[in-house]
Design an enzyme around this catalytic site. Structure first.
Site, PDB file in Angstrom:
ATOM      1  N   ALA A   1       7.355   1.819 -24.831  1.00  0.00           N
ATOM      2  CA  ALA A   1       8.054   1.934 -23.543  1.00  0.00           C
ATOM      3  C   ALA A   1       7.016   2.322 -22.479  1.00  0.00           C
ATOM      4  O   ALA A   1       7.150   3.316 -21.759  1.00  0.00           O
ATOM      5  CB  ALA A   1       9.203   2.937 -23.611  1.00  0.00           C
TER       6      ALA A   1
ATOM      7  N   HIS B   1       0.930   5.782 -19.209  1.00  0.00           N
ATOM      8  CA  HIS B   1       0.149   5.285 -20.358  1.00  0.00           C
ATOM      9  C   HIS B   1      -1.043   4.469 -19.869  1.00  0.00           C
ATOM     10  O   HIS B   1      -2.138   4.569 -20.400  1.00  0.00           O
ATOM     11  CB  HIS B   1       1.014   4.384 -21.250  1.00  0.00           C
ATOM     12  CG  HIS B   1       2.188   5.069 -21.872  1.00  0.00           C
ATOM     13  ND1 HIS B   1       3.481   4.799 -21.511  1.00  0.00           N
ATOM     14  CD2 HIS B   1       2.258   6.008 -22.852  1.00  0.00           C
ATOM     15  CE1 HIS B   1       4.301   5.528 -22.231  1.00  0.00           C
ATOM     16  NE2 HIS B   1       3.597   6.278 -23.053  1.00  0.00           N
TER      17      HIS B   1
ATOM     18  N   GLN C   1       8.769  13.389 -35.597  1.00  0.00           N
ATOM     19  CA  GLN C   1       8.684  14.346 -34.491  1.00  0.00           C
ATOM     20  C   GLN C   1       9.999  14.490 -33.723  1.00  0.00           C
ATOM     21  O   GLN C   1      10.070  15.201 -32.739  1.00  0.00           O
ATOM     22  CB  GLN C   1       7.540  13.992 -33.552  1.00  0.00           C
ATOM     23  CG  GLN C   1       7.752  12.771 -32.686  1.00  0.00           C
ATOM     24  CD  GLN C   1       6.482  12.401 -31.928  1.00  0.00           C
ATOM     25  OE1 GLN C   1       5.526  11.881 -32.493  1.00  0.00           O
ATOM     26  NE2 GLN C   1       6.459  12.679 -30.631  1.00  0.00           N
TER      27      GLN C   1
ATOM     28  N   GLY D   1      -1.933  12.768 -22.193  1.00  0.00           N
ATOM     29  CA  GLY D   1      -1.518  13.151 -20.841  1.00  0.00           C
ATOM     30  C   GLY D   1      -1.203  14.641 -20.751  1.00  0.00           C
ATOM     31  O   GLY D   1      -0.656  15.234 -21.682  1.00  0.00           O
TER      32      GLY D   1
ATOM     33  N   LYS E   1       1.041  15.852 -19.016  1.00  0.00           N
ATOM     34  CA  LYS E   1       2.485  16.101 -18.876  1.00  0.00           C
ATOM     35  C   LYS E   1       2.992  16.848 -20.117  1.00  0.00           C
ATOM     36  O   LYS E   1       3.803  17.753 -20.018  1.00  0.00           O
ATOM     37  CB  LYS E   1       3.273  14.814 -18.690  1.00  0.00           C
ATOM     38  CG  LYS E   1       4.762  15.117 -18.497  1.00  0.00           C
ATOM     39  CD  LYS E   1       5.539  13.900 -18.116  1.00  0.00           C
ATOM     40  CE  LYS E   1       5.935  13.079 -19.303  1.00  0.00           C
ATOM     41  NZ  LYS E   1       6.913  13.753 -20.190  1.00  0.00           N
ATOM     42  N   ASP E   2       2.482  16.439 -21.284  1.00  0.00           N
ATOM     43  CA  ASP E   2       2.844  17.129 -22.527  1.00  0.00           C
ATOM     44  C   ASP E   2       1.824  18.249 -22.749  1.00  0.00           C
ATOM     45  O   ASP E   2       0.976  18.174 -23.652  1.00  0.00           O
ATOM     46  CB  ASP E   2       2.848  16.131 -23.689  1.00  0.00           C
ATOM     47  CG  ASP E   2       3.923  15.078 -23.500  1.00  0.00           C
ATOM     48  OD1 ASP E   2       5.103  15.428 -23.574  1.00  0.00           O
ATOM     49  OD2 ASP E   2       3.573  13.915 -23.231  1.00  0.00           O
TER      50      ASP E   2
ATOM     51  N   SER F   1       7.746   9.107 -17.317  1.00  0.00           N
ATOM     52  CA  SER F   1       8.097   9.334 -18.715  1.00  0.00           C
ATOM     53  C   SER F   1       8.867   8.120 -19.213  1.00  0.00           C
ATOM     54  O   SER F   1       9.630   7.509 -18.445  1.00  0.00           O
ATOM     55  CB  SER F   1       8.990  10.577 -18.808  1.00  0.00           C
ATOM     56  OG  SER F   1       9.708  10.567 -20.028  1.00  0.00           O
TER      57      SER F   1
HETATM   58  O1  PAF Z   1       3.006  11.761 -26.635  1.00  0.00           O
HETATM   59  C1  PAF Z   1       3.478  10.873 -27.378  1.00  0.00           C
HETATM   60  O2  PAF Z   1       3.839   9.785 -26.932  1.00  0.00           O
HETATM   61  C2  PAF Z   1       3.612  11.140 -28.867  1.00  0.00           C
HETATM   62  O3  PAF Z   1       3.956  12.458 -29.112  1.00  0.00           O
HETATM   63  C3  PAF Z   1       2.364  10.740 -29.676  1.00  0.00           C
HETATM   64  C4  PAF Z   1       1.154  11.561 -29.270  1.00  0.00           C
HETATM   65  C5  PAF Z   1       2.056   9.254 -29.453  1.00  0.00           C
HETATM   66  C6  PAF Z   1       2.608  10.959 -31.169  1.00  0.00           C
HETATM   67  O4  PAF Z   1       3.686  10.204 -31.640  1.00  0.00           O
END
Ligand code: PAF
Length: 286
Positions: free
Chosen positions: A32, A37, A61, A149, A151-152, A187
């Site tokens: 997405a 990205h 996750q 990023g 952001k996280d 996002s």
């Molecule tokens: O930030 C993300 O998109 C995900 O947590 C990652 C790092 C690709 C792991 O699945």
């Protein structure tokens, strides 16, 4: 660009890169894809002779099965976008679940205090799943640089800690948050926002910026209360947490006088969509 779907194909391409002394950068994603990205990818394109982008929605996750189901997936649009930015020799790794997890991953990572707060507290098991997939991807891709990023913000701290704990030879490169013109942090989840939620969501960053200007004028607790009530004045927004933390340990600060860099981190429900954002309380301007 070259698309590879299996571990074996990836290993073959990686061996060719190694033979030709080509070091590669890596951008792991869950697809997405958006401008956020692309900014990570552009960063790798300018630093690394070869860029590898992975697209894999990692089930381990997601602590909420509904969230996994709702997670936006658009592989065709992703590949079209990547085709426009990547170079001929760059790689896209598109593994299926069995390639990443031929058997279940039972590893439990101990991140100490880093994952006991904020996202770690509200999404139990989330960072363990992130560490499982990122360590597997690092092992398969074997990059020199990997791009994440800001952001996280907490994820970045966890990944740096994982690299330290496992002694992995990869350089983690943090990249700035990319925002929509109205300030909303980009996002993949933004596509799930309804009209009203999308209209109100920019209030999150607007409020964070105003909170920074209150630093030192009001006590930390009062600023936190103010942020929550101002955001919740918007009927579609509900704050899950807002914390001002030490940027390195992620532990909440009690007073502005505490030394070191401070970061304000927030999670907000906009209807059924969970948004996160953060801002530095130490740097001059964001
Ligand atoms: O930030 C993300 O998109 C995900 O947590 C990652 C790092 C690709 C792991 O699945």
């Amino acid at each position: 660009m070259i698309i590879v779907k299996t571990r074996k194909e990836l290993e073959e391409k990686r061996n060719i890169l190694k033979k030709n002394n080509l070091l590669h950068g890596f951008v792991p994603t869950m697809g997405a894809l958006h401008e956020g990205h692309l900014s990570l990818i552009r960063c790798s394109l300018s630093n690394d002779p070869v860029t590898v982008v992975s697209i894999f929605v990692n089930p381990t996750q997601f602590n909420d099965p509904e969230d996994l189901k709702k997670y936006p997936r658009n592989p065709e649009a992703d590949l079209n976008l990547l085709e426009k930015v990547l170079r001929t020799g760059d790689l896209v790794f598109l593994p299926g679940e069995k390639e990443i997890y031929p058997e279940p991953d039972h590893r439990i990572f101990d991140f100490g205090i880093l994952d006991k707060v904020m996202e770690g507290k509200f999404r139990p098991g989330h960072f363990n799943g992130v560490a499982q997939v990122v360590s597997r991807l690092f092992d398969m891709v074997q990059p020199r640089n990997a791009y994440f990023g800001l952001k996280d913000f907490q994820q970045l701290a966890i990944i740096k800690e994982m690299v330290r704990m496992l002694n992995l030879p990869v350089n983690i490169v943090p990249c700035p948050i990319i925002r929509e013109p109205d300030g909303l942090a980009m996002s993949s989840r933004n596509v799930n926002l309804g009209k009203k939620e999308r209209e109100e969501a920019p209030m999150i960053f607007r409020t964070l910026k105003e909170a920074v200007s209150q630093k030192g004028k009001l006590p930390v607790e009062k600023v936190k209360e103010w942020v929550i009530s101002r955001i919740e004045n918007n009927s579609s927004l509900k704050v899950e947490y807002f914390e001002v933390v030490h940027a390195d340990t992620l532990q909440p600060i009690l007073s502005w006088d505490e030394p070191g860099d401070k970061q304000g981190c927030i999670a907000v429900w906009a209807g059924k969509v969970r948004l996160i954002d953060n801002i530095s309380f130490s740097r001059k301007k964001e």
